[in-house]
Design a protein around this motif. Sequence first.
Motif, PDB file in Angstrom:
ATOM      1  N   ALA A  96      -6.636  20.382  35.264  1.00  0.00           N
ATOM      2  CA  ALA A  96      -6.882  19.779  33.949  1.00  0.00           C
ATOM      3  C   ALA A  96      -7.300  18.324  34.108  1.00  0.00           C
ATOM      4  O   ALA A  96      -8.256  17.850  33.468  1.00  0.00           O
ATOM      5  N   ALA A  97      -6.604  17.594  34.970  1.00  0.00           N
ATOM      6  CA  ALA A  97      -6.930  16.183  35.184  1.00  0.00           C
ATOM      7  C   ALA A  97      -8.301  16.016  35.826  1.00  0.00           C
ATOM      8  O   ALA A  97      -9.027  15.057  35.530  1.00  0.00           O
ATOM      9  N   GLN A  98      -8.676  16.942  36.676  1.00  0.00           N
ATOM     10  CA  GLN A  98      -9.948  16.846  37.395  1.00  0.00           C
ATOM     11  C   GLN A  98     -11.148  17.243  36.534  1.00  0.00           C
ATOM     12  O   GLN A  98     -12.267  16.797  36.800  1.00  0.00           O
ATOM     13  N   THR A  99     -10.931  18.099  35.546  1.00  0.00           N
ATOM     14  CA  THR A  99     -12.053  18.684  34.807  1.00  0.00           C
ATOM     15  C   THR A  99     -12.245  18.111  33.406  1.00  0.00           C
ATOM     16  O   THR A  99     -13.057  18.619  32.637  1.00  0.00           O
ATOM     17  N   GLY A 100     -11.502  17.076  33.061  1.00  0.00           N
ATOM     18  CA  GLY A 100     -11.727  16.418  31.780  1.00  0.00           C
ATOM     19  C   GLY A 100     -10.965  16.994  30.613  1.00  0.00           C
ATOM     20  O   GLY A 100     -11.266  16.680  29.456  1.00  0.00           O
ATOM     21  N   VAL A 101      -9.976  17.841  30.865  1.00  0.00           N
ATOM     22  CA  VAL A 101      -9.113  18.325  29.785  1.00  0.00           C
ATOM     23  C   VAL A 101      -8.369  17.134  29.190  1.00  0.00           C
ATOM     24  O   VAL A 101      -7.911  16.240  29.910  1.00  0.00           O
ATOM     25  N   GLU A 102      -8.245  17.119  27.883  1.00  0.00           N
ATOM     26  CA  GLU A 102      -7.603  15.990  27.214  1.00  0.00           C
ATOM     27  C   GLU A 102      -6.123  16.223  26.949  1.00  0.00           C
ATOM     28  O   GLU A 102      -5.336  15.263  26.903  1.00  0.00           O
ATOM     29  N   LYS A 103      -5.733  17.468  26.773  1.00  0.00           N
ATOM     30  CA  LYS A 103      -4.380  17.752  26.301  1.00  0.00           C
ATOM     31  C   LYS A 103      -3.854  19.014  26.961  1.00  0.00           C
ATOM     32  O   LYS A 103      -4.547  20.029  27.030  1.00  0.00           O
ATOM     33  N   VAL A 104      -2.590  18.953  27.446  1.00  0.00           N
ATOM     34  CA  VAL A 104      -1.913  20.117  27.984  1.00  0.00           C
ATOM     35  C   VAL A 104      -0.594  20.298  27.235  1.00  0.00           C
ATOM     36  O   VAL A 104       0.207  19.359  27.145  1.00  0.00           O
ATOM     37  N   VAL A 105      -0.401  21.484  26.704  1.00  0.00           N
ATOM     38  CA  VAL A 105       0.849  21.838  26.029  1.00  0.00           C
ATOM     39  C   VAL A 105       1.602  22.774  26.963  1.00  0.00           C
ATOM     40  O   VAL A 105       1.130  23.870  27.264  1.00  0.00           O
ATOM     41  N   PHE A 106       2.753  22.342  27.427  1.00  0.00           N
ATOM     42  CA  PHE A 106       3.515  23.073  28.428  1.00  0.00           C
ATOM     43  C   PHE A 106       4.690  23.788  27.778  1.00  0.00           C
ATOM     44  O   PHE A 106       5.496  23.167  27.075  1.00  0.00           O
ATOM     45  N   ALA A 107       4.786  25.094  28.011  1.00  0.00           N
ATOM     46  CA  ALA A 107       5.904  25.876  27.481  1.00  0.00           C
ATOM     47  C   ALA A 107       7.108  25.687  28.385  1.00  0.00           C
ATOM     48  O   ALA A 107       7.240  26.332  29.423  1.00  0.00           O
ATOM     49  N   SER A 108       7.991  24.785  27.978  1.00  0.00           N
ATOM     50  CA  SER A 108       9.260  24.632  28.661  1.00  0.00           C
ATOM     51  C   SER A 108      10.255  25.623  28.034  1.00  0.00           C
ATOM     52  O   SER A 108       9.851  26.582  27.383  1.00  0.00           O
ATOM     53  N   SER A 109      11.536  25.397  28.213  1.00  0.00           N
ATOM     54  CA  SER A 109      12.506  26.406  27.804  1.00  0.00           C
ATOM     55  C   SER A 109      13.866  25.787  27.511  1.00  0.00           C
ATOM     56  O   SER A 109      14.225  24.733  28.061  1.00  0.00           O
ATOM     57  N   ASN A 110      14.624  26.484  26.680  1.00  0.00           N
ATOM     58  CA  ASN A 110      16.020  26.101  26.442  1.00  0.00           C
ATOM     59  C   ASN A 110      16.824  26.124  27.740  1.00  0.00           C
ATOM     60  O   ASN A 110      17.840  25.441  27.864  1.00  0.00           O
ATOM     61  N   HIS A 111      16.373  26.887  28.727  1.00  0.00           N
ATOM     62  CA  HIS A 111      17.093  26.957  29.999  1.00  0.00           C
ATOM     63  C   HIS A 111      17.018  25.638  30.779  1.00  0.00           C
ATOM     64  O   HIS A 111      17.814  25.425  31.695  1.00  0.00           O
ATOM     65  N   ALA A 112      16.087  24.764  30.428  1.00  0.00           N
ATOM     66  CA  ALA A 112      16.007  23.453  31.078  1.00  0.00           C
ATOM     67  C   ALA A 112      17.183  22.563  30.699  1.00  0.00           C
ATOM     68  O   ALA A 112      17.483  21.583  31.390  1.00  0.00           O
ATOM     69  N   VAL A 113      17.856  22.905  29.609  1.00  0.00           N
ATOM     70  CA  VAL A 113      19.002  22.106  29.128  1.00  0.00           C
ATOM     71  C   VAL A 113      20.219  22.984  28.858  1.00  0.00           C
ATOM     72  O   VAL A 113      21.142  22.588  28.152  1.00  0.00           O
ATOM     73  N   GLY A 114      20.238  24.185  29.438  1.00  0.00           N
ATOM     74  CA  GLY A 114      21.295  25.138  29.133  1.00  0.00           C
ATOM     75  C   GLY A 114      22.682  24.684  29.525  1.00  0.00           C
ATOM     76  O   GLY A 114      23.687  25.106  28.923  1.00  0.00           O
ATOM     77  N   LEU A 166      -3.481  12.240  30.756  1.00  0.00           N
ATOM     78  CA  LEU A 166      -3.436  13.474  29.977  1.00  0.00           C
ATOM     79  C   LEU A 166      -2.435  13.324  28.844  1.00  0.00           C
ATOM     80  O   LEU A 166      -1.351  12.762  29.025  1.00  0.00           O
ATOM     81  N   SER A 167      -2.770  13.826  27.670  1.00  0.00           N
ATOM     82  CA  SER A 167      -1.779  13.980  26.614  1.00  0.00           C
ATOM     83  C   SER A 167      -0.991  15.252  26.906  1.00  0.00           C
ATOM     84  O   SER A 167      -1.586  16.316  27.111  1.00  0.00           O
ATOM     85  N   VAL A 168       0.333  15.140  26.924  1.00  0.00           N
ATOM     86  CA  VAL A 168       1.175  16.268  27.313  1.00  0.00           C
ATOM     87  C   VAL A 168       2.308  16.446  26.312  1.00  0.00           C
ATOM     88  O   VAL A 168       3.034  15.492  26.007  1.00  0.00           O
ATOM     89  N   ALA A 169       2.450  17.663  25.815  1.00  0.00           N
ATOM     90  CA  ALA A 169       3.595  18.034  24.985  1.00  0.00           C
ATOM     91  C   ALA A 169       4.345  19.152  25.683  1.00  0.00           C
ATOM     92  O   ALA A 169       3.755  20.170  26.054  1.00  0.00           O
ATOM     93  N   CYS A 170       5.641  18.961  25.884  1.00  0.00           N
ATOM     94  CA  CYS A 170       6.509  19.976  26.484  1.00  0.00           C
ATOM     95  C   CYS A 170       7.382  20.554  25.379  1.00  0.00           C
ATOM     96  O   CYS A 170       8.134  19.811  24.735  1.00  0.00           O
ATOM     97  N   VAL A 171       7.280  21.843  25.166  1.00  0.00           N
ATOM     98  CA  VAL A 171       8.015  22.509  24.089  1.00  0.00           C
ATOM     99  C   VAL A 171       9.155  23.313  24.690  1.00  0.00           C
ATOM    100  O   VAL A 171       8.922  24.309  25.375  1.00  0.00           O
ATOM    101  N   ARG A 172      10.382  22.879  24.454  1.00  0.00           N
ATOM    102  CA  ARG A 172      11.554  23.611  24.917  1.00  0.00           C
ATOM    103  C   ARG A 172      11.836  24.753  23.938  1.00  0.00           C
ATOM    104  O   ARG A 172      12.515  24.587  22.928  1.00  0.00           O
ATOM    105  N   ILE A 173      11.272  25.904  24.272  1.00  0.00           N
ATOM    106  CA  ILE A 173      11.299  27.047  23.358  1.00  0.00           C
ATOM    107  C   ILE A 173      12.692  27.655  23.304  1.00  0.00           C
ATOM    108  O   ILE A 173      13.355  27.838  24.324  1.00  0.00           O
ATOM    109  N   GLY A 174      13.138  27.968  22.098  1.00  0.00           N
ATOM    110  CA  GLY A 174      14.450  28.552  21.898  1.00  0.00           C
ATOM    111  C   GLY A 174      14.450  30.062  22.021  1.00  0.00           C
ATOM    112  O   GLY A 174      13.975  30.615  23.016  1.00  0.00           O
ATOM    113  N   ASN A 175      14.917  30.730  20.992  1.00  0.00           N
ATOM    114  CA  ASN A 175      15.083  32.184  20.999  1.00  0.00           C
ATOM    115  C   ASN A 175      13.998  32.803  20.101  1.00  0.00           C
ATOM    116  O   ASN A 175      14.209  32.989  18.908  1.00  0.00           O
ATOM    117  N   LEU A 176      12.852  33.083  20.700  1.00  0.00           N
ATOM    118  CA  LEU A 176      11.718  33.627  19.949  1.00  0.00           C
ATOM    119  C   LEU A 176      11.887  35.118  19.747  1.00  0.00           C
ATOM    120  O   LEU A 176      11.956  35.885  20.713  1.00  0.00           O
TER     121      LEU A 176
END
Length: 255
Positions: A96-114, A166-176
């Motif tokens: 993404a950084a090499q190819t000119g992508v402006e924004k990455v939205v990363f699917a994190s998880s509730n397990h990162a803070v469990g 890069l603009s980056v948003a990390c979403v700590r997803i709950g119980n979908l």
Amino acid sequence: MDEPVLLTGASGRVGSAILGGIADEYDWRLLDQEPPTGDTPGEYVVADVTNEAALRNAMKDVRAVIHLAGDPRPEAPWNSVLENNIDGTKKVFDIAAQTGVEKVVFASSNHAVGAYETEDRTPDMYRDNHEYRLDGSELPRPSNLYGVSKAAGETLGRYYHDHYDLSVACVRIGNLTKGHPPIDYERGQAMWLSYRDCAHLFDRCIKADYDYEIVYGISDNDRKYYSLERAKDVLGYDPRDNSAEFDGEKKAQTE
């Protein structure tokens, strides 16, 4: 946004929720290691995120990436989370950084803070009269190696924002869950995320302006121990669902 949005892990549960709600909003480029089982919006690329050449080709002319791909099992062994979740995520950010992508939205998880769910906090923290909140400013406390890989992805996002802008948003997803939340499971109700709110949250991640953010991905439940204030203030997240709306269904089942 006229340029394509790349969605990795497109055929998974989160990808299905996103496409089910906002398929018509963007020119999609979908990537998954499994071929599609039906009609899909946009171009579909069958590849693994560990395949650098395929990933680079899929990211051509893309301006935003939603990165969902990886081993989703909470019990996943280290060799799998290292290859698929950590190395794969590093490749996504790097290309993404090499190819000119402006924004990455990363699917994190509730397990990162469990591991914040300690014996002295539970089950009270799952109840609507409890004031304890995680807001995204706290350090990760993973509950398993899968959570470690998600914490690593958040840190990679911080690095690529700071060093490659890069603009980056990390979403700590709950119980979908599709349909109603788990009626007899307090923790599941507290971290419930509806399909509708999931699609809306990722839509806001694509459209909003931000630098680096960690937000929580849950609906606006009465029971909650994740704060939604950052997602609302920075992203414009406006969730419409609440697990408490299904209390009547629980009562009907017990009568």
